[in-house]
Design an enzyme around this catalytic site. Structure first.
Site, PDB file in Angstrom:
ATOM      1  N   GLY A  11       0.815  -1.209   0.000  1.00  0.00           N
ATOM      2  CA  GLY A  11       0.000   0.000   0.000  1.00  0.00           C
ATOM      3  C   GLY A  11       0.848   1.257   0.000  1.00  0.00           C
ATOM      4  O   GLY A  11       0.635   2.167   0.803  1.00  0.00           O
ATOM      5  N   ALA A  12       1.814   1.319  -0.922  1.00  0.00           N
ATOM      6  CA  ALA A  12       2.812   2.394  -0.885  1.00  0.00           C
ATOM      7  C   ALA A  12       2.502   3.553  -1.822  1.00  0.00           C
ATOM      8  O   ALA A  12       3.331   4.451  -1.982  1.00  0.00           O
ATOM      9  CB  ALA A  12       4.185   1.816  -1.237  1.00  0.00           C
ATOM     10  N   ASN A  85       0.825  -2.455   5.229  1.00  0.00           N
ATOM     11  CA  ASN A  85       0.193  -1.143   5.323  1.00  0.00           C
ATOM     12  C   ASN A  85      -1.058  -1.012   4.460  1.00  0.00           C
ATOM     13  O   ASN A  85      -1.892  -0.144   4.708  1.00  0.00           O
ATOM     14  CB  ASN A  85       1.219  -0.069   4.929  1.00  0.00           C
ATOM     15  CG  ASN A  85       0.622   1.305   4.824  1.00  0.00           C
ATOM     16  OD1 ASN A  85       0.225   1.900   5.822  1.00  0.00           O
ATOM     17  ND2 ASN A  85       0.542   1.831   3.606  1.00  0.00           N
ATOM     18  N   SER A 137      -4.807   0.338  13.700  1.00  0.00           N
ATOM     19  CA  SER A 137      -5.308   1.709  13.824  1.00  0.00           C
ATOM     20  C   SER A 137      -5.679   1.873  15.281  1.00  0.00           C
ATOM     21  O   SER A 137      -5.906   0.881  15.985  1.00  0.00           O
ATOM     22  CB  SER A 137      -6.541   1.913  12.937  1.00  0.00           C
ATOM     23  OG  SER A 137      -7.249   3.087  13.290  1.00  0.00           O
ATOM     24  N   TYR A 151     -14.799  -1.455   9.726  1.00  0.00           N
ATOM     25  CA  TYR A 151     -13.386  -1.066   9.677  1.00  0.00           C
ATOM     26  C   TYR A 151     -12.705  -1.388  11.007  1.00  0.00           C
ATOM     27  O   TYR A 151     -11.609  -1.955  11.031  1.00  0.00           O
ATOM     28  CB  TYR A 151     -13.265   0.423   9.365  1.00  0.00           C
ATOM     29  CG  TYR A 151     -11.842   0.939   9.404  1.00  0.00           C
ATOM     30  CD1 TYR A 151     -10.955   0.642   8.370  1.00  0.00           C
ATOM     31  CD2 TYR A 151     -11.378   1.705  10.466  1.00  0.00           C
ATOM     32  CE1 TYR A 151      -9.646   1.107   8.399  1.00  0.00           C
ATOM     33  CE2 TYR A 151     -10.073   2.172  10.509  1.00  0.00           C
ATOM     34  CZ  TYR A 151      -9.214   1.871   9.463  1.00  0.00           C
ATOM     35  OH  TYR A 151      -7.907   2.327   9.497  1.00  0.00           O
ATOM     36  N   THR A 154     -11.923  -5.041  11.237  1.00  0.00           N
ATOM     37  CA  THR A 154     -10.751  -5.472  10.460  1.00  0.00           C
ATOM     38  C   THR A 154      -9.466  -5.136  11.198  1.00  0.00           C
ATOM     39  O   THR A 154      -8.516  -5.925  11.203  1.00  0.00           O
ATOM     40  CB  THR A 154     -10.712  -4.833   9.061  1.00  0.00           C
ATOM     41  OG1 THR A 154     -10.468  -3.415   9.146  1.00  0.00           O
ATOM     42  CG2 THR A 154     -12.004  -5.082   8.287  1.00  0.00           C
ATOM     43  N   LYS A 155      -9.445  -3.988  11.841  1.00  0.00           N
ATOM     44  CA  LYS A 155      -8.231  -3.563  12.535  1.00  0.00           C
ATOM     45  C   LYS A 155      -8.043  -4.282  13.870  1.00  0.00           C
ATOM     46  O   LYS A 155      -6.910  -4.523  14.298  1.00  0.00           O
ATOM     47  CB  LYS A 155      -8.238  -2.044  12.712  1.00  0.00           C
ATOM     48  CG  LYS A 155      -8.141  -1.284  11.387  1.00  0.00           C
ATOM     49  CD  LYS A 155      -6.923  -1.722  10.580  1.00  0.00           C
ATOM     50  CE  LYS A 155      -6.725  -0.913   9.330  1.00  0.00           C
ATOM     51  NZ  LYS A 155      -5.488  -1.322   8.588  1.00  0.00           N
TER      52      LYS A 155
END
Length: 281
Positions: A11-12, A85, A137, A151, A154-155
């Site tokens: 994810g860069a 990431n 996160s 979300y 998932t984290k």
């Protein structure tokens, strides 16, 4: 030399991932980075030389990830540090989001990282060293954000499997760190990195109010500096003893303490009920 370590950053193409890749290359590290558009990533980074390998990878495909890892090892000989990431935010209450929307968020944020871990582990096991940094996160530690439930989930999953991974690989000389960023001044809150529910329901006042706060008050005022975050990653990666839990940002640090205090309060208040469920002697 320490600066010759090989990093893999997923994810860069933007945000913390992009900033980290730029710092790593400036510091002399060799870097493989994934994106949905490898050429656009190469152009954005602007690095000349064979120390940078941009890769276009569908992280939700185990086969694609396996091929990418093989390409990295073929070019650099090894992998030393992995930063999982890649991911995106999904807004919407639990009732609003469809099964498809929820599963897609899990596919990218959770199963994408698991594919990377699964395929890098043989490299790490062979040399008995390596470091994973899995990006969760603060919403993976404190979940009370209305409209962020999927979300958050998932984290929280990232945090959970990273704790297990840390225990599984300890005797192999490998580390695993959960990274809990707060709000950083990146494009995460913009469309593309943050998706909204396809079928919103007006009744959910708390969720709608929080969306307004993000759109009108938080965007552009995030306290976190991505440049400082990149330096923090590099500093921790070079440590011999790396933390299991790493909170980034004063906001994340403060929210973590609030969560810990709330849990301790409930533990104390309901200790009698908690212990009453044991077999009585």
């Amino acid at each position: 030399m320490k600066t010759q370590k090989v990093w893999l950053v997923t994810g860069a193409s933007k945000g913390l991932g992009l900033t980290l890749v730029k710092h790593l290359l400036a510091g002399g590290y060799r870097v493989a980075a994934t994106s949905r558009d490898a050429e656009a990533l190469r152009s954005e980074i602007g690095h000349q030389g064979d120390g940078f390998l941009p890769l276009e990878v569908n992280l939700t495909s185990n086969t694609a990830v396996a091929e990418a890892v093989a390409s990295i090892v073929a070019q650099f000989g090894t992998i030393d540090v992995v930063v999982n990431n890649a991911g995106y935010g999904q807004l919407g209450t639990l009732e609003e989001l469809s099964d498809e929307e929820a599963r897609e968020n899990f596919d990218v944020n959770v199963f994408g990282s698991l594919n990377v871990i699964r395929n890098v582990m043989p490299v790490f096991r062979e040399k008995r060293s390596g470091a994973f940094f899995n990006i969760s996160s603060i919403a993976g530690f404190l979940g009370s954000f209305p409209g962020w439930g999927i979300y958050n989930a998932t984290k929280f999953a990232v945090a959970g499997f990273t704790e297990a991974l840390s225990a599984e690989v300890k005797s192999l000389g490998i580390s695993a760190t959960i990274v809990y960023p707060g709000y950083f001044k990146t494009n995460f809150l913009h469309q593309g990195s943050l998706r909204t529910a396809k079928h919103p329901i007006a009744d959910f006042k708390e969720a709608r109010d929080l969306e307004v706060i993000h759109n009108e008050k938080i965007i552009g005022n995030q306290p976190g500096d991505p440049e400082n975050a990149a330096e923090a990653f590099i500093k921790v990666a070079e440590m011999e003893e790396r933390p299991l839990h790493l909170f980034l940002g004063s906001d994340a640090f403060g929210m973590a303490y609030n969560k810990i205090e709330a849990v301790q309060k409930d533990l104390t208040a309901f200790e009698t009920i908690s212990k009453s469920t044991d077999y009585q002697q």
